[in-house]
Write a protein that holds these residues in place. Sequence first.
Motif, short mmCIF file in Angstrom:
data_model
loop_
_atom_site.label_atom_id
_atom_site.label_comp_id
_atom_site.label_asym_id
_atom_site.label_seq_id
_atom_site.Cartn_x
_atom_site.Cartn_y
_atom_site.Cartn_z
N GLY A 1 4.41 4.28 2.37
CA GLY A 1 4.70 2.91 2.84
C GLY A 1 3.56 2.36 3.67
O GLY A 1 2.42 2.84 3.60
N HIS A 2 3.88 1.34 4.46
CA HIS A 2 2.88 0.75 5.36
C HIS A 2 2.85 1.55 6.66
O HIS A 2 3.77 2.31 6.94
CB HIS A 2 3.26 -0.70 5.69
N THR A 3 1.82 1.34 7.47
CA THR A 3 1.79 1.93 8.81
C THR A 3 1.60 0.82 9.85
O THR A 3 1.25 -0.32 9.50
CB THR A 3 0.65 2.96 8.99
N GLY B 1 -7.44 -8.07 2.79
CA GLY B 1 -7.22 -6.89 1.96
C GLY B 1 -5.80 -6.40 2.26
O GLY B 1 -5.54 -5.91 3.35
N ASP B 2 -4.89 -6.57 1.31
CA ASP B 2 -3.52 -6.16 1.57
C ASP B 2 -3.48 -4.64 1.68
O ASP B 2 -3.80 -3.94 0.72
CB ASP B 2 -2.60 -6.64 0.43
N GLY B 3 -3.13 -4.15 2.86
CA GLY B 3 -3.08 -2.69 3.05
C GLY B 3 -4.43 -2.06 3.37
O GLY B 3 -4.57 -0.84 3.32
N ASP C 1 -3.50 -7.39 6.30
CA ASP C 1 -2.19 -7.73 6.87
C ASP C 1 -1.56 -6.52 7.56
O ASP C 1 -0.80 -6.65 8.49
CB ASP C 1 -1.27 -8.32 5.80
N HIS C 2 -1.92 -5.33 7.06
CA HIS C 2 -1.44 -4.07 7.62
C HIS C 2 -2.17 -2.95 6.88
O HIS C 2 -2.85 -3.21 5.89
CB HIS C 2 0.07 -3.91 7.41
N GLU C 3 -2.00 -1.73 7.36
CA GLU C 3 -2.56 -0.58 6.65
C GLU C 3 -1.46 -0.03 5.74
O GLU C 3 -0.29 -0.12 6.05
CB GLU C 3 -3.00 0.49 7.67
N THR C 4 -1.83 0.53 4.62
CA THR C 4 -0.85 1.15 3.72
C THR C 4 -1.25 2.59 3.41
O THR C 4 -2.38 2.84 3.01
CB THR C 4 -0.74 0.37 2.39
N GLY C 5 -0.33 3.50 3.59
CA GLY C 5 -0.53 4.89 3.15
C GLY C 5 -0.87 5.87 4.26
O GLY C 5 -0.80 7.07 4.05
N ILE D 1 -5.03 -3.55 -3.40
CA ILE D 1 -5.36 -2.44 -2.48
C ILE D 1 -4.05 -1.81 -1.98
O ILE D 1 -3.93 -0.59 -1.89
CB ILE D 1 -6.22 -2.97 -1.31
N ASP D 2 -3.08 -2.65 -1.70
CA ASP D 2 -1.77 -2.21 -1.23
C ASP D 2 -1.07 -1.33 -2.26
O ASP D 2 -0.48 -0.31 -1.93
CB ASP D 2 -0.92 -3.44 -0.93
N TRP D 3 -1.19 -1.73 -3.52
CA TRP D 3 -0.57 -0.96 -4.61
C TRP D 3 -1.14 0.45 -4.67
O TRP D 3 -0.40 1.44 -4.74
CB TRP D 3 -0.80 -1.69 -5.94
N GLY E 1 -2.51 2.01 -2.28
CA GLY E 1 -2.09 2.68 -1.06
C GLY E 1 -0.67 3.22 -1.16
O GLY E 1 -0.41 4.37 -0.79
N HIS E 2 0.26 2.42 -1.66
CA HIS E 2 1.65 2.87 -1.81
C HIS E 2 1.71 4.12 -2.68
O HIS E 2 2.52 5.00 -2.46
CB HIS E 2 2.50 1.77 -2.44
N ASP E 3 0.88 4.16 -3.71
CA ASP E 3 0.89 5.30 -4.63
C ASP E 3 -0.06 6.42 -4.20
O ASP E 3 -0.18 7.42 -4.90
CB ASP E 3 0.50 4.83 -6.05
ZN LIG Z 1 2.85 -3.03 0.56
#
Ligand SMILES: [Zn+2]
Length: 405
Positions: free
Chosen positions: A370-372, A40-42, A316-320, A272-274, A276-278
Amino acid sequence: MYRNFFLLTILAAFCALTGCANSNANEPEGQAKYIFLFIGDGMGQAQAAVTESYLAYRDGELGGLGRLSFTKFPYLGMATTYSANRNITCSSAAGTALATGFKTNNSVLGKTPDGKDLESFTYRLKEEGYRIGIISNVPVNHATPASFYANAKSRNDYYEISLQIPESGFDYFAGDGFLDFNGKDGSKEDIDRKIESQGYTISYGMEEYEAEKDAARLILCQKDNRKSDSENYVVKHTEEEEISLKEMVETAIERFSGDGRPFFIMAEGGTIDWAGHDNRTMALTEKVLELDAAVKEAYEFYLKHPDETLIVVTADHETGGLTLGCGKGDDIKWDKLESAWEAAGKKDITGDEENAKLNKSANIGWSTGGHTGIPVPVYAVGNGAEMFSGCYDNTDIPKKIMREE
Ligand SMILES: [Zn+2]
């Protein structure tokens, strides 16, 4: 006759000790025979918890544990995600860690910080007779899927990354389409023609796929995405036409499970990342559920082959910097989020400012666009799943999958 039996016994014992059991290519040594890696990206722990909280709210309850399929998995670990040069990674450095077991700098893909190629473990699996499937609901040449087949100085070298798809010889790819369809300056040959000339079939949409699915090496893309050269995640297709991540995983299992050969499938929930960024809370829950539906497909397969299958779900990382709670609020006002979401036709609600206000009023906390660097959960079930409990680094994940530690 006894003598022959004796010799055979010695030979069998010798094979068991030395691992020459490869005489039967269908029975791999060491790692699980059927391996699923979902990314799950982010998707940090909060992304799963927020989604489960929303599902619980819809049932008139609190909590929500176990409403996502993978939070029911018996083994849970935590993986650190920092890159070689930053506390906070990007998807290509994290993808490289997950695919090769080595850290690299942000924006580098499948190479060391000083530019040496790293090899994804998918290549070793292929050598051992595994079929390989690389799947994402974002473009197939985007950072996370690309980490599993490509090497590039920059994750943005999309055209060069796409050229490495046929070089990989991997069996199946699925995703939105290709970023930089004609290269950065638009002057290069159509990337799909170029890939097809090297023995791959590219199907746009399920109708084309059904007609072409017997092709040995195939790339499934969304309908109408030929030459779309879409910006990340901004892909135009109606919901009915869109091939879901679940369907992509379903087609991969269908293609791979006929003859008992081992396989590896990496499937990324990239959107999921998208969300999160928003900082879009409701969109996030939808994207997490999309990934969960795909995980359920793998879980169905696992239930039929429980001793031979490993499923790992991670990020890969957490986002938001998402949390359940902000300000002084002690409850999540799901009704506010849900009604705004529904009023907007389950689309992106409003401008960023209004969205931030909405999150605040619902007591959902987001700390960044961004990412955390917070560690991410690793959920595992099946053959070798116990190796994934505890705290470790993201570079340990491929080693655990390959039973190298
Ligand atoms: Zn990202």
